[in-house]
Design an enzyme around this catalytic site. Sequence first.
Site, PDB file in Angstrom:
ATOM      1  CG  HIS A 168      -2.087  -0.707   1.046  1.00 19.86           C
ATOM      2  ND1 HIS A 168      -2.576  -1.233   2.128  1.00 19.86           N
ATOM      3  CD2 HIS A 168      -2.958  -0.965   0.261  1.00 19.86           C
ATOM      4  CE1 HIS A 168      -3.794  -1.868   1.999  1.00 19.86           C
ATOM      5  NE2 HIS A 168      -4.037  -1.639   0.779  1.00 19.86           N
ATOM      6  CB  CYS A 263      -3.326   0.795   7.705  1.00 18.93           C
ATOM      7  SG  CYS A 263      -1.827   0.344   8.185  1.00 18.93           S
TER       8      CYS A 263
END
Length: 271
Positions: A168, A263
């Site tokens: 990511h 996150c």
Amino acid sequence: MKKKGESRQEILMCPPTYYAIEYKINPWMISQVNVKKAAAQWEKLKDAFVNLKMKVSFIEPIKHLPDMVFTADQGAIYDHLFIKSNFRYEERQRESIYTLDYFRKKNFAIVELPKEAYFEGQGDFIKYNYIILLGVGYRTNLKAAKIIQTLLNKKVIPLHLVDPYFFHLDTALCVLPEGGIMYHKGAFNKSSLAKIKNLTSDLIPISKSDARKMACNSIIHKNNIVVSKGLSKKLIKTLKARGLRIIEIELSEFLKSGGGAHCLTWNGVGR
Ligand code: ARG
């Protein structure tokens, strides 16, 4: 006055009630989680935000969705829009259904992408002034990048991730106050590195070992940076020299799944 498109410092977290490593969708996910330790680490992270006077909201955890704790991946917010994630792996797909419900109740306009446009929310979507940097390669794809560019009428720069440990964008790039970019070079292909260099000359490249401690997966609030414990003295010194106050939280149980502070914390979810 808030600028249009600017993130508000309201965050959304999901308690780690069902957090576990039950499948392997990235190379970090090779060991078991110590549930008690994970719960304590998550509490400390949340307390750090509360102490910074950020507004912390919570979404209810759902059984059998062990990665739901990583709220940032479930969608992206831009002004009044909620763009629902379209997770690449089936294991995570149901998460964004609950998040959609949450934002619908908050009167956000909902955007759902077509099936073939993979998108993993704030994990891959980072605002840089009025540009959007979008991580592509492992999770989000170029189809989503095109649609988001048209939808928001903003420039979207896709950055190609090439190391599976940095699947990511928020594992490999972090925008600092005043527009500096902290990033891990090894995570990107050549042309993406050139695109990053084009954005600013204020670049802070970090070592692989700091990147593997999730240095880029940090949360910034005013002049505070909430980082995962264990970063090198050198990096801490560099960040301090930029006027940042370092708040270190042990997040080892979440690193086991490939996640850190960023996150676990969906930043900018207010209206
Ligand atoms: N196990 C999760 C996954 O592979 C970790 C997600 C971490 N999220 C992030 N934005 N880095 O999807």
